[in-house]
Design an enzyme around this catalytic site. Sequence first.
Site, PDB file in Angstrom:
ATOM      1  N   SER A  25       1.286   1.287  10.648  1.00  0.00           N
ATOM      2  CA  SER A  25       1.749   0.631  11.861  1.00  0.00           C
ATOM      3  C   SER A  25       3.174   0.168  11.663  1.00  0.00           C
ATOM      4  CB  SER A  25       0.871  -0.574  12.172  1.00  0.00           C
ATOM      5  OG  SER A  25       1.132  -1.603  11.227  1.00  0.00           O
ATOM      6  N   LYS A  26       3.815  -0.130  12.776  1.00  0.00           N
ATOM      7  CA  LYS A  26       5.212  -0.520  12.654  1.00  0.00           C
ATOM      8  C   LYS A  26       5.374  -1.893  12.026  1.00  0.00           C
ATOM      9  CE  LYS A  26       5.417  -1.406  17.644  1.00  0.00           C
ATOM     10  NZ  LYS A  26       6.017  -0.921  18.884  1.00  0.00           N
ATOM     11  N   ARG A  27       4.281  -2.551  11.855  1.00  0.00           N
ATOM     12  CA  ARG A  27       4.339  -3.829  11.136  1.00  0.00           C
ATOM     13  C   ARG A  27       4.781  -3.635   9.691  1.00  0.00           C
ATOM     14  NH1 ARG A  27       2.203  -8.546  12.036  1.00  0.00           N
ATOM     15  NH2 ARG A  27       1.592  -8.716   9.852  1.00  0.00           N
TER      16      ARG A  27
ATOM     17  N   ALA B 135       5.883  -0.438   8.347  1.00  0.00           N
ATOM     18  CA  ALA B 135       6.823   0.638   8.076  1.00  0.00           C
ATOM     19  C   ALA B 135       7.521   1.046   9.358  1.00  0.00           C
ATOM     20  CB  ALA B 135       6.093   1.843   7.477  1.00  0.00           C
TER      21      ALA B 135
END
Length: 532
Positions: free
Chosen positions: A263-265, A267
Amino acid sequence: MHRPARVRFAPSPTGPLHVGGARTALYNFLYARATGGTFILRIDDTDEARSTDESLQNILDGMRWLGLDWDEGPTRPGETAHDTGYGPYFQSLKYERYREVVQELWDRGHAYPCFATAEEVEAGRERMAKEVGVPMYDRRYRGLARAEAEARIAGGEAHVWRFATPLEPRDGKLTIDDRIKGRVDFQLDQIDDWVMLRNDGTPLYNLCSSVDDVDMAITDVIRGEEHFINAVKQLLLFRALEVEAPSFAHLPLILGKDGKKLSKRVAQTNLLDYRDQGYPPEAIVNFLTLLGWSFDGERELFSLQEAIAAFSVDKLGRSGSVFDEEKMTWMCGMYVRATPVADLVDRAAPFLEAAGLMDRAAIAASRDYVDNLVACHRERFDRYGQVPDKLGFFFARDDALDFEEKALKNLRKSPEAATWLAAFAALLDEVAIPPSWPERPALADSLSLPENEAPRRELGTGFAYTKPSEIEARTRALAEQLGIGFGNLVAPLRAALTGAAGGAGLFDIVYLLGCERCKLRIEAASALLTHS
RNA sequence: GUCCCCAUCGUCUAGCCAGGCCCAGGACGCCAGGUUUUCAUCCUGAAAACAGGGGUUCAAAUCCCCUUGGGGACGCCA
């Protein structure tokens, strides 16, 4: 496998292309190319509320950036549509078709309208969660007589259309023969009577996907593992429709450092961010290919063409892979360092321009110079986007260089540094360093640096500049004269000229900076020394 | 909660399907050397794993079972 494969990548344009999606697209592409099949790009845009043109553009750009050209799919700008007989490739363009299928399903007893209110659905869900363990619809409208259902529809009552999951036999199960996971059994009583058509009549994913897979004669569905349960629903639908189902291959997920679905959390998941930061697309492709697949267990670096030749579905891994940005950085560096200087400059040009260092015209005007500048820094780049940063000191004002702390330390290490710098400045007059801009003749830069690369051009007879290796030799002699070690002279000199403690070969820098700018920088550094 | 999947160095993986060639190979990273004016590159070397427990077998990383751990799915999203 008797007929040529037809595979598809079917993103929904509800957000930018994710690296996980890119890998799915990549494997579909590899499979198609490896088997001589067809790679189709289909846009699953039935979530109209969240679909955007911007996302669609992002996906198309991402695919092209990676070099994943599709054989069938949306036409690109400037391209004329040709009828393949399988389109359209936007689901939003074929709602009528989906509704027809639902109608057909109803006639055959595999679909039914459901008039349940949100509250009723919720109540049923709670009940089912308790009874079956799955919070699903309680099928309360499934047994409604057709005549009554039709009357209520005619009366304008809001309803959705649901698929009638086979309930007989009681303990019925369905086996999916997945190409990656093998044979997996599912209990049918765990499967929801899922919604095919919303109450506004628009179709939903499982319906569209299945219908399109049939319409487009898809032979193999290769997609992320999060769709595994959908394979059950779709298989049931294929059965109800009495059509042949494609084979399924569900890819393990790409994981973040935290071990969870990437997830963009944790990466950077937006593929195009990598483009915008100047990562080499070939390296991204190479890296993504290796996330769940291996070339031969030994080789790490290979081209898309080589991957195609070596690709096979049964070599796909069964477990999720953590997205290791460090390894990706290494791989990008390998690609950048293998890029010929001319290509490297071409690829770095947009970044040089964006950074305000040189625009395209300026680069073109002094192409040899820029080539040399980049060439002597080549093994210090991991991506094109780093070029402006590494080259920044070249474009700085000679009397206003940014000094990093370590450089300052090198400068101030010896009280005699100013004397040594002056001695070097004097040496500059004894040798023939090319002049700095704007007086610099183009000829000075037709010598390709570093010198271990053969000059690209025959040097004219008039070429009279001192080569970097000779400048170095003279500087070594100077250090000896001064009675100091070479390093003692070089460290403050590098600091004065570049503001850094490390970097490219110092005498390449001297050569490229040119005589006047070297002197100006030495002056500025000396002033700094005497004032502090 | 229910269902499903997975399990080799910190990470990506080879080997597993067709047990012996594996006291487990490669790569990233890490550490130590070397090269270099510095940084980087490059070269050399080291440390580092078959989750645990039962079976089956002459022999198991490889086959079976259990446990544990991790992940995913349970939307009128895709």
